[in-house]
Scaffold this motif. Sequence first.
Motif: not given
Lengths: 237, 439, 400
Positions: B391-399
Motif C-alpha cells: 500500500e501507500g506509495e507502492y500502490s502507485k509505483l507498481a504498475h
Amino acid sequence: MLKMQHVSKIYRTDLVETHALRDFGVHVREGEFIAVTGPSGSGKTTFLNIAGLLETFDGGSYLLDGEDVGRLNDRRRSRVRNEKIGFIFQGFNLIPDLNVFDNVDVPLRYRGFDAAERRRRIESTLDLVGLGSRSKHIPAQLSGGQQQRVAIARALAGSPRILLADEPTGNLDSLMARQILELIEDINARGTTIVMVTHDPELARRAARSIHIIDGKVSDLEPFDPPAVAIEARASA
Amino acid sequence: MFRYYLRLALLSLKRNPILSTLMVAAIGIGIGVCMTALTVYYLMSADPIPAKSSQLFAVQLDSWDPNQPVSEARPEQAPWQLTYRDAMALRESDIATHETAMYYSARIVVSENEAVPPFLAWVRLADADFFSMFGVPFLYGGPWSSEVDETARPVVVLSKRTNEQVFGGANSVGSDLQLDDQIYRVVGVLEEWNPIPKIYDVNNGPFNDTEDIFLPFSLAELASDRRSEGNTSCWKDEDITSYTGFLNSECVWIQYWAELDSPAQVREYQAFLDNYVREQQRLGRFERPLNNRLTSARDWLDVREVVRDDNRVLVSLAFMFLAVCVLNTVGLLLAKFAGKAPQISLRRALGASRGTTFAQYLVEIGLVGIAGGLLGLGLAFLGLAGVRSFEGEYSKLAHLDPVLVGAAILIALLSSLAAGLYPTWRACRIPPAAHLKTQ
Amino acid sequence: MEIRPILSALLRNRTGAVLIALQIAVTLAVVINAAHIVKQRLDLIGRPTGMDVANIFEVHSFDFAGEFNYRERVRGDLELLRNMPGVRAATVMNQVPLSGGGSSSGYFREPEREGPEVAGNHFTVDEQAVDTLGVSLSAGRNFRLEEIDYMDLDNVDVDSVLVTAAFAERLFPDGDALGSTIYSGGGDPLTIIGIIEHMHGSWVDWEELDQVVLLPVYVEQDFVRYVVRTEPGRRDEVLGIVEQKLSELDRERAVRGVRSMEELAAESYRGDRMMAVLLTAVIFLLIAITALGIVGLASFSVKSRTKQIGTRRAIGASRFDIVRYFLVENWLITTGGVILGSVLAVAFNLWLVRTFELPKLDFIYIPLGILALWILGQLAVLGPARRAASIAPAIATRTV
Ligand SMILES: Nc1ncnc2c1ncn2[C@@H]1O[C@H](COP(=O)(O)OP(=O)(O)OP(=O)(O)O)[C@@H](O)[C@H]1O
Ligand SMILES: [Mg+2]
C-alpha cells in the motif's frame, strides 16, 4: 569426377601425430563403382571424410567435378556437400525424432527446394528403396536394413553426383547386406558414381574397381584393376 | 526455412520437456524479479511532465544560517524552500513566462449536504500560473484570474475526487463551498491528475496524492489559523509571537517554480535572483556566500534524490539474479546441445552450413526467450501485486505500462541470446565428421 | 575414492563445471548480501520502542464552527476518553511517535545557543502522557496536573521538560542531567524534571530517533489530536466505538483519523518491510534456481555418461561408489564456486557500502552461506546420483 593428388592428413592430439593419409592419390571417374578396402586404421574413413568435404586436409590437391574444393569456405563446402554428395554411414545415423519422410527431407530443406519438389523427390526415392509405405514410421520402428534404406533414400533424394558409403552393410546380416548392395548397384547403374568402403572382400569383388589402402597410402597391389577402356565404356553408357 | 526451424525448435523443446521447462522457468523467474524491481525504480524516477520538464525551474535561495550549510552531507546545497518574504519579493518580477509560489496546507470542508459529514481536505495554495505550468487538466471551469494573485479573493479549484464527494460530480463551477468558517466560490474542477512523482513538491511525500483543493497563494497572508502542513525549517533564533512574525521570519516553507523558455531567460532570471540577494545582503540578510539555484524539473528528481537507495539496491540485486538465471540457462543449453552433437554433425554432413545451424538453434533459443519473457511478465504481475500489497506509495509505483512490457520482452530476448550464443557457437563448431563414425 | 581422478575428469570437461561454479559464486554473493540487508531491516523494525505500541491509538477532533472553547473541548473529550471502559490513559499530543510527523529543535546547556547543540524531537503532552505512551521514568518525576499550561501556537513557553536518557546523555555526558536547565535556542530555561528510560520519536529513519523531549502544554488549536492507551488486548474494541462516542458528546465538530500506533509504525517502516520481504523472496527463488540448475546439469551428465557408468558398475563399482562419485564431484564444483563467491560477496558489499551507505557485512554470513550452498549442492545432486547408481551394469555390453 574425383581426383586427389598427394593428399596428406595429419591428426594431432596432445600426445601423438597420426599421419592418417600420406601422399594419397586417387582418381575416380564419372559413373564408376569403386570399393575401398584396407586394414583397420589404414585411413579409409579419413579418405571418405575428405572426399565428402567433412574434413579438411593438410597437403595436396582435391578436385571434385573439376572444381578445386580444397580451399572453399564453410558455406561453399556445405553447399557442395548438399548438392553433389550423398552419404551412407555404417551406423545409419537417422535422426530419431523425425519420421522417415522428414529424415529424407533434411538435406532437401538445406537445398531450398519448394514443398512440392521435396515431396516428389522424397516419395520417389522412398519408392526406389522400397519404403514408400513407411514414410510415417520413426526410425525406432524400422529394422536395421530398413533404416539403412532410409539412409540411402536420404542420400539419393538430392540427386547427388557421387555416393560415399562407409561400410554400409557393416551392421547388417548377410542377407540384408546383399539387398543393400543390390540397391547400391542399381543406383550405380543409373549413373551415380559410388565410392564404398568395405571390409568384406566379396562385396569388394562386386565393385568395378577396388583400391586398397595401407597405412594411409594407396597400395600398388590393387587386386582388381579393370582396363580403363571398360570404365570409359561404362561411363558413356 | 524459418518455419522449418520453428518446427525443429518445437520438436527439440518437446524432446527434452524437463530441460526446456527449466530453461523457460530460469529466464522467466529472472525476468519476473528484474521487472518487479525495475518497474518500481522506473516509476519512481519517471519524468511526470516530459513536455515541460526542461522549461520549469525550481528556485532556491541560500538564506540559511551563516555558521553552517543547510545540510552537512551536501554543503553545496541551498535550502529546498524559500521564506515567505523572499517568495513574495520574487513574485514581483515579470522576467519568467510563468511562476508560482506554493505550499501545502489543510482545510475542513463543510458541505451543505447533511449526508456529507465535514472532512479534512489537503490543500495547495498556489498562484494561477501553477495550472498552466504543470499542465493541470480541467474538467469544468479553469484557474482563477491572475488578479486574484494580487488581491486575494475566496475562490477555489477542486480536484475531481473532491467535486465528486461534495457535489456528486456535477459541474460545480459557480457554486459556493464552505472551508472552515469561510465561503469560497468554485471556479474550476480538475480532471483526474496524479503526477508521479509529485514533482512540484517533493518535500512533503514525493509519492503522495495530489491535493484535494487548490486555493490562491494570496490567501496565505490571512491564513493564520490554517498554516502550512508541510515541511517547515527554521535556523534563526527569532522571537516569533504572531503569524505576521512567522511570515517575516527566516523559516523556509514555500516551494517556488519559474517557467523559463530560453537559455537567455534563464540567465536573466539568475541575474535577477543574484541582484535580489545582493540587495538583501546590504540589508543584513543572506550572510552566506551567493548560492542561488535554478534547477530544471528534469534534474530536480535527481537533485532531490527521490529514488530511494533501497530501490537502486533492489535493481542491482535483481540484475545479479538475472545473471544467475542466464548462467543457469547457458549450462542447460550446453548440456542440451552436447546431447545433440551427433545430430548436428549429421546435418552438417548433409549440407547444413555453420550459418544455417546457427540460425536453427538461434530460433530455438529465441523461442525459449519469448516463452521466458511471457512467463516473466506473468511473474512480474504477481510480484507487483505483492509490492502493491504494501500500500501507500507502492500502490502507485507498481504498475506495468507498455514501455515496461516492451522492456521485459527485450530483456528476455537479450538474456536468452546472451545465454544461447556460446552454446550455439559451440554447437556450430562441431565438425561434420566428428560423430559419424560407427557409434 | 580419490579426489584426483574426479578433479582431472572435471578439468577435462570443464565448461559445465565452470558454469555451475560461477552460478554458485553469484548466488552466494547475492544471498549473503541480501540476507545481511534482511537481517538489518528486521532488526530495525524489531527495535524496542520503549512504548506500549500494541495498545495505543490516536483520534482527531476538529472544530469548524469558528467560535469554540478549546479548554472545554479538551476537558470534555479527555474526561469521556479516560472513563471509557478498557481505556487506561489518554493525552493530547501534537504528533504521534513513530508516525513520521513531528518537530525537532536544537537544545543547548547554555543560553543564547552557546556550547554543544543536541537535537531533540519534541512533543507537547499533558500529565497522562507517560502512562499513555507506556514509557517508564528512570529518574525524577512525571509532570503534575497543575504544570500543564494552555498556550497559543506562537507562544509556547514551558518551564519543565521530560527527556529521554539518550538525549540526557548526549547533552550531559557526566550524568547530571536531572534537575539541570537546558535551552531551546534563545528561549527561557527549561528544567529537566524526569528522565525517560527509552522512547522512540517521530521519524524511524532518523539517527537520533531516541532523543525525545516532552513539553507540558496544551496548544490551543481547533485541531486536537488525542492519544489513547487501552488495557492490553482491548485496543480494537475501544478503537471501534471511540469516533461515535466523541461525536455523540458534541456533533458541532468532526471526529476523524482513528489510527492505531501499530498501523502508523507499519507505515513508517513500509520501505524496510518491503525490502525485507522482497529480498527474502529473492533469496529463496535464487536458491531454487541454482538447485534446479544443479539438478538439470547433473541429470544430463548422468544421461550422457550412462555407458561409462554401466562400465564402471560392470568392473566392480558399487552403487554407493557411483553416488559418491557424483557427490564428490559436486562438492568440488561447489567449493570452487564458494571460494570465488566469497570474494564476490565482499566486493559487492563494499560497493553497496560505498554507493548506498549500507552497513558493512558481518563476516559470519560468509561461512554460513558457504555451508548452506554446500548442503544445497549435495542435496540437489543426490537425486541424479541415485539415478546414476541404478544404471544396470549390463548397459556396458549393449551397443547404443
Ligand atoms: N579424430 C581423430 N584424431 C586422431 N586420430 C584419428 C582421428 N580419426 C582417425 N584417426 C587416426 O587416423 C588413422 C586412420 O583412421 P580411419 O578412421 O581413417 O581408419 P579406417 O581405415 O577407417 O579404419 P576402420 O576400418 O577400423 O574403420 C587411425 O590411426 C586413427 O587412429
Ligand atoms: Mg573406418
